[in-house]
Scaffold this active site. Structure first.
Site, PDB file in Angstrom:
ATOM      1  N   LYS A  31      41.639  14.457  29.704  1.00  0.00           N
ATOM      2  CA  LYS A  31      41.791  13.347  28.755  1.00  0.00           C
ATOM      3  C   LYS A  31      43.134  13.471  28.029  1.00  0.00           C
ATOM      4  O   LYS A  31      43.830  12.467  27.818  1.00  0.00           O
ATOM      5  CB  LYS A  31      40.647  13.346  27.738  1.00  0.00           C
ATOM      6  CG  LYS A  31      39.276  12.977  28.307  1.00  0.00           C
ATOM      7  CD  LYS A  31      39.160  11.491  28.605  1.00  0.00           C
ATOM      8  CE  LYS A  31      37.729  11.097  28.987  1.00  0.00           C
ATOM      9  NZ  LYS A  31      37.639   9.691  29.445  1.00  0.00           N
ATOM     10  N   TYR A  67      37.634  18.828  31.167  1.00  0.00           N
ATOM     11  CA  TYR A  67      37.477  17.412  30.775  1.00  0.00           C
ATOM     12  C   TYR A  67      38.432  17.059  29.634  1.00  0.00           C
ATOM     13  O   TYR A  67      39.172  16.068  29.709  1.00  0.00           O
ATOM     14  CB  TYR A  67      36.018  17.203  30.365  1.00  0.00           C
ATOM     15  CG  TYR A  67      35.684  15.905  29.667  1.00  0.00           C
ATOM     16  CD1 TYR A  67      35.405  14.747  30.394  1.00  0.00           C
ATOM     17  CD2 TYR A  67      35.593  15.844  28.274  1.00  0.00           C
ATOM     18  CE1 TYR A  67      35.061  13.562  29.739  1.00  0.00           C
ATOM     19  CE2 TYR A  67      35.244  14.669  27.623  1.00  0.00           C
ATOM     20  CZ  TYR A  67      34.983  13.529  28.356  1.00  0.00           C
ATOM     21  OH  TYR A  67      34.647  12.374  27.710  1.00  0.00           O
ATOM     22  N   SER A  97      38.608  11.295  24.031  1.00  0.00           N
ATOM     23  CA  SER A  97      37.457  11.979  23.442  1.00  0.00           C
ATOM     24  C   SER A  97      37.930  13.025  22.450  1.00  0.00           C
ATOM     25  O   SER A  97      39.038  13.565  22.579  1.00  0.00           O
ATOM     26  CB  SER A  97      36.683  12.664  24.568  1.00  0.00           C
ATOM     27  OG  SER A  97      35.808  13.645  24.057  1.00  0.00           O
TER      28      SER A  97
HETATM   29  N1  LIG Z   1      29.422   8.939  25.320  1.00  0.00           N
HETATM   30  C1  LIG Z   1      30.159   9.764  24.563  1.00  0.00           C
HETATM   31  O1  LIG Z   1      29.638  10.477  23.674  1.00  0.00           O
HETATM   32  C2  LIG Z   1      31.638   9.823  24.769  1.00  0.00           C
HETATM   33  C3  LIG Z   1      32.375  10.581  23.877  1.00  0.00           C
HETATM   34  C4  LIG Z   1      33.751  10.657  24.067  1.00  0.00           C
HETATM   35  C5  LIG Z   1      34.330   9.969  25.126  1.00  0.00           C
HETATM   36  N2  LIG Z   1      33.598   9.243  25.992  1.00  0.00           N
HETATM   37  C6  LIG Z   1      34.270   8.552  27.088  1.00  0.00           C
HETATM   38  O2  LIG Z   1      33.899   7.182  27.056  1.00  0.00           O
HETATM   39  C7  LIG Z   1      33.855   6.649  28.387  1.00  0.00           C
HETATM   40  C8  LIG Z   1      32.517   6.028  28.664  1.00  0.00           C
HETATM   41  O3  LIG Z   1      31.519   6.988  28.402  1.00  0.00           O
HETATM   42  P1  LIG Z   1      30.008   6.755  28.815  1.00  0.00           P
HETATM   43  O4  LIG Z   1      29.190   7.515  27.831  1.00  0.00           O
HETATM   44  O5  LIG Z   1      29.756   5.317  29.055  1.00  0.00           O
HETATM   45  O6  LIG Z   1      29.987   7.553  30.187  1.00  0.00           O
HETATM   46  P2  LIG Z   1      29.110   7.194  31.495  1.00  0.00           P
HETATM   47  O7  LIG Z   1      29.054   8.455  32.290  1.00  0.00           O
HETATM   48  O8  LIG Z   1      27.846   6.540  31.101  1.00  0.00           O
HETATM   49  O9  LIG Z   1      30.039   6.128  32.226  1.00  0.00           O
HETATM   50  C9  LIG Z   1      31.176   6.495  32.962  1.00  0.00           C
HETATM   51  C10 LIG Z   1      31.232   5.592  34.167  1.00  0.00           C
HETATM   52  O10 LIG Z   1      32.388   5.937  34.959  1.00  0.00           O
HETATM   53  C11 LIG Z   1      32.022   5.732  36.286  1.00  0.00           C
HETATM   54  N3  LIG Z   1      32.886   6.470  37.212  1.00  0.00           N
HETATM   55  C12 LIG Z   1      32.839   7.785  37.524  1.00  0.00           C
HETATM   56  N4  LIG Z   1      33.741   8.071  38.467  1.00  0.00           N
HETATM   57  C13 LIG Z   1      34.390   6.926  38.762  1.00  0.00           C
HETATM   58  C14 LIG Z   1      35.423   6.593  39.676  1.00  0.00           C
HETATM   59  N5  LIG Z   1      35.963   7.528  40.481  1.00  0.00           N
HETATM   60  N6  LIG Z   1      35.864   5.328  39.725  1.00  0.00           N
HETATM   61  C15 LIG Z   1      35.307   4.392  38.920  1.00  0.00           C
HETATM   62  N7  LIG Z   1      34.313   4.640  38.048  1.00  0.00           N
HETATM   63  C16 LIG Z   1      33.856   5.900  37.971  1.00  0.00           C
HETATM   64  C17 LIG Z   1      30.604   6.227  36.369  1.00  0.00           C
HETATM   65  O11 LIG Z   1      29.943   5.702  37.523  1.00  0.00           O
HETATM   66  C18 LIG Z   1      30.019   5.735  35.066  1.00  0.00           C
HETATM   67  O12 LIG Z   1      29.367   4.485  35.224  1.00  0.00           O
HETATM   68  C19 LIG Z   1      34.196   7.814  29.285  1.00  0.00           C
HETATM   69  O13 LIG Z   1      35.589   7.770  29.581  1.00  0.00           O
HETATM   70  C20 LIG Z   1      33.903   9.032  28.456  1.00  0.00           C
HETATM   71  O14 LIG Z   1      34.674  10.132  28.860  1.00  0.00           O
HETATM   72  C21 LIG Z   1      32.257   9.140  25.831  1.00  0.00           C
END
Ligand SMILES: NC(=O)c1ccc[n+]([C@@H]2O[C@H](COP(=O)([O-])OP(=O)(O)OC[C@H]3O[C@@H](n4cnc5c(N)ncnc54)[C@H](O)[C@@H]3O)[C@@H](O)[C@H]2O)c1
Ligand SMILES: NC(=O)c1ccc[n+]([C@@H]2O[C@H](COP(=O)([O-])OP(=O)(O)OC[C@H]3O[C@@H](n4cnc5c(N)ncnc54)[C@H](O)[C@@H]3O)[C@@H](O)[C@H]2O)c1
Lengths: 327, 327
Positions: free
Chosen positions: B152, B148, B124
Site C-alpha cells: 500500500k 500488505y 490503509s
Molecule cells: N475493510 C477494512 O477494514 C480496510 C481497512 C483499510 C483498507 N482497506 C482497503 O479497502 C479496500 C476495500 O476493502 P474491502 O474490505 O472491501 O476488501 P474486500 O476483500 O472485501 O474487497 C477487495 C476486492 O478486491 C478484489 N480483488 C482481489 N484481487 C483482485 C484482482 N487481481 N483484480 C481485481 N480485483 C481483485 C476482491 O475480489 C475483492 O472483491 C481494499 O483496498 C483494502 O485493502 C480496507
C-alpha cells in the site's frame, strides 16, 4: 568474506572499491565489481591479495542478476542508479533501473534458499520533499518530489519488508548530496554545489544559478565511503524493521561554501564564480531538504564533516594531490 | 460523469456502489463495476437511471486493464486488494495484486494521451508500524510491518509521483479498520474487533483473543463510504504533492467497545464474548497504530464517528434492519 559491488563503475563505486585497498579493516577475501559498463579495478585494490573480478551486469536483466549471485556473496553493495535528472526525463528508464532493477536483485536473493546477505542500498535525501520543519527528524515522512526520489523510497520499503521476512539483511543509506563530487561538471540540478568549489580550486570558472542563501545537506565522498563501510559490518539488530537511515551531514548555505573557498584559495578563486540565476534550478532546489537531525545514524556511529573547510581539505587531499591552483 | 469501481465485489465496493443509489449528490451518468469475481448490482443502484455495467477484471492482466479504460472514466475507485493475512501468507500474490496491479492501472492511465482521471485509491493505516508517538501526526513516516502495508505504501508513492507528473489526479485514502465489518467472521487478524460486536448483537458467541486494554483506530463502513464519496469530488489542489491522507477515526479500547455493546444490547450480549488469549494475534496487534491526529483530512472535511455507540447504531441501522437480537 565475499563482496559484490553493483554500480561499481560510478563515482561512489570506484571510491568504495579503492577503499578496500587502502583500508583493510574488514576481512574480505574476494570482490566482484559489476556495472552496465565494465568497471576498472583501482590500483590500490589491485595491489592487495584480494581476489578481484570485474563484469558487466544490467540490473534489468533478471537472468544476469540471478547468475551474479551464484557464489552467494556475503555482502552486496547496491549502488547502481539512474540519477535524478535522467529519471525525471525518462520515466520508464528510471522505474526500470532504480525500482525494478532493485526489485530484481532482492527477488533473486529471495529465490536462494538459506541465503541472507547483508545488502547495503544507497538511497538519497531525495526521498524527502518540501515543505519541511527546520530540522528534519528521523521519523519524518517521505514525500519525494522527483521520480528518482519516489523510486528510492519504494526500494527502501522493499528492503525493509524483505529484511523483516528474513530474505536479506538490508540497510538503506540515505546519502546527503556528495560534495565535492570529483570529475567533470554534469547536468544534475545539484551540480553547482560541487562546481562552485571544484572548478575555482583549479583556477577555472564555475556558474552559480541560485542565491547565496540557499541551504543544503552535504557530505564528502570520503564520508560517503565511510558510511558504506560502516554499514557493511554494523549490527542491524538495533534497526528493527526501520532499515533506512538518514546519514549525518553538514547543513550549509552557498554563501558559507564560498567563504570556505575564500579561506582555502583566496579571493581570486571566489572571483571565478559567475552568478547566472536560473529560475528552473532555483525552483527545483527549493523543494530540497536543508537540514536533518540525523540522530539515529549518529548514535549508530555514522560520521560526516562538520565544516566546509574540512570538505574542501578532503577534496584537495584526495583529488588534487594536496595542491590548489591551475593544473 | 463516468465512474469505474475496481474491486466492486468487495465489502467496501458493494457499499460504495449502493451509495450511488441512495445518495445522488454527484452528477453520475454511468457506473462500471469490475472485480475478479463478477460484482452484483445493489438494488438501490439498479433502481436509478444511472447506466450500470458489471464485468470481470483481474488487475494483474495488463491488456484487460487497458481495455477497461477505453471509454476514459472520469473517476476511478481502486479498491481491489488482497488483504493483509493473505498478502503475508502468499508474498508473490500480494505483490502481484496489491502493488503490480496498482501499477498496471496507473501505467494504463498514463498511456492514454490527454487523460487525467480522478483516482481514489484505498490505502490503509497498515502503512504505519510501531513504535508510535501517542498520537500519530500527518507527517509521521511509513514503516509498515506487513507486506500488505508495504505494498500500500508503494502504491501511495506511485500515486503521488504520477499525480505530480500530471498522469492522474490521485488521492489516497488511508482507511481506519472498518468496524463493524458486516458478513461472516473471517481470518483477518483484526477480525475480532468487529466480531465482538457483530456476533453478540445477533445473539451469537464471539472470541476475543487480546486484552481489553488494546487500543485501535476505527471507522464504520458508512464513514468509509463517506470518505470515498468526499474524495471523489474534493479539490485536490490543497493536497500539493502529498496525495495520501490518514482518515479520521475513533481511537478506542476493546474495553470501550464492550461497554458500548453493553449499553446497546445489555449484559447478556456482553456475556457472549469468550476470552481466548492468542499470543500470535496479540503480537501482531501490538504493532498496529492506536491513535492518529488526522488534522489534514479533518480540515479537508472528512468525518468519522466519535463514539462506539454511534458505530453500533450505524450497524444496527444499516445491517440489522434496526433490530438487535437473535435472527
Ligand atoms: N475493510 C477494512 O477494514 C480496510 C481497512 C483499510 C483498507 N482497506 C482497503 O479497502 C479496500 C476495500 O476493502 P474491502 O474490505 O472491501 O476488501 P474486500 O476483500 O472485501 O474487497 C477487495 C476486492 O478486491 C478484489 N480483488 C482481489 N484481487 C483482485 C484482482 N487481481 N483484480 C481485481 N480485483 C481483485 C476482491 O475480489 C475483492 O472483491 C481494499 O483496498 C483494502 O485493502 C480496507
Ligand atoms: N552522488 C551523490 O550525491 C548521491 C547522493 C545520494 C544518493 N546517491 C546514490 O548513490 C549511488 C551511487 O551514486 P554515484 O554518484 O556513484 O552515481 P553514478 O551515476 O556515478 O554511478 C551509478 C552507476 O550505476 C550504473 N548503472 C546504471 N544503470 C545500471 C543498470 N541498469 N545496471 C547496473 N548498473 C547500472 C551506472 O553505469 C553508474 O556507473 C546511486 O545509487 C545514487 O543514486 C548519490
Amino acid at each position: 568474506m565475499k563482496v559484490l559491488v553493483i554500480g561499481a563503475a560510478g563515482m561512489v563505486g570506484t571510491k568504495l572499491a579503492r577503499s578496500f585497498g587502502t583500508d583493510r579493516a574488514a576481512d574480505v577475501d574476494s570482490i566482484r565489481l559489476v556495472d552496465v559498463v565494465v568497471p576498472s579495478v583501482p590500483a590500490e585494490l589491485a595491489a592487495t591479495d584480494i581476489a578481484t573480478e570485474t563484469g558487466v551486469l544490467d540490473l534489468r536483466d533478471v537472468a544476469a542478476v540471478t547468475s551474479v549471485l551464484a557464489d552467494r556473496p556475503d555482502v552486496i553493495f547496491h549502488l547502481a542508479a539512474i540519477v535524478s535528472g535522467e529519471a525525471e526525463a525518462d520515466l520508464e528508464k528510471g522505474y526500470a533501473v532504480n525500482f525494478d532493477g532493485t526489485r530484481n536483485l532482492f527477488d533473486a536473493i529471495r529465490a536462494l534458499d538459506g541465503y541472507c546477505p547483508r545488502v547495503v542500498f544507497t538511497s538519497s535525501i531525495a526521498v524527502f520533499g518540501a515543505p519541511f520543519p527546520d530540522a528534519i527528524p528521523d521519523d519524518y515522512h517521505l514525500t519525494p518530489l522527483t521520480s528518482y526520489g519516489t523510486q528510492k523510497a519504494m526500494g527502501e520499503l522493499m528492503l525493509a519488508d524483505y529484511s523483516r521476512r528474513g530474505f536479506l539483511d538490508g540497510i538503506g543509506i540515505r546519502l546527503p548530496t556528495i560534495n565535492i563530487r570529483p570529475g567533470k561538471p554534469n547536468k544534475a540540478a545539484s551540480g553547482f554545489f560541487s562546481g562552485i568549489l571544484r572548478e575555482p580550486l583549479v583556477g577555472q570558472e564555475a556558474v552559480l544559478p541560485v542565491d547565496d542563501s540557499v541551504r543544503h545537506w552535504h557530505a564528502s565522498p570520503r564520508a560517503a565511503i565511510g558510511f558504506l563501510r560502516h554499514a557493511m559490518t554494523l549490527d542491524t539488530a538495533p534497526l528493527g524493521a526501520r532499515r533506512s537511515l538518514t546519514m549525518p551531514g553538514l547543513s550549509a548555505t552557498v554563501g558559507e561554501q564560498i567563504e570556505a573557498l575564500r579561506r582555502a584559495a583566496g579571493d581570486d578563486a571566489v572571483a571565478l564564480i559567475r552568478r547566472e540565476p536560473d529560475a528552473t534550478i532555483r525552483s527545483i532546489v527549493a523543494g530540497w531538504p536543508t537540514r536533518f537531525d540525523a540522530a539515529r545514524a549518529t548514535a549508530l556511529g555514522f560520521r560526516a564533516e562538520s565544516s566546509f573547510d574540512e570538505i574542501i581539505a578532503v577534496h584537495v587531499a584526495d583529488e588534487l594531490g594536496g595542491r590548489i591552483g591551475p593544473r
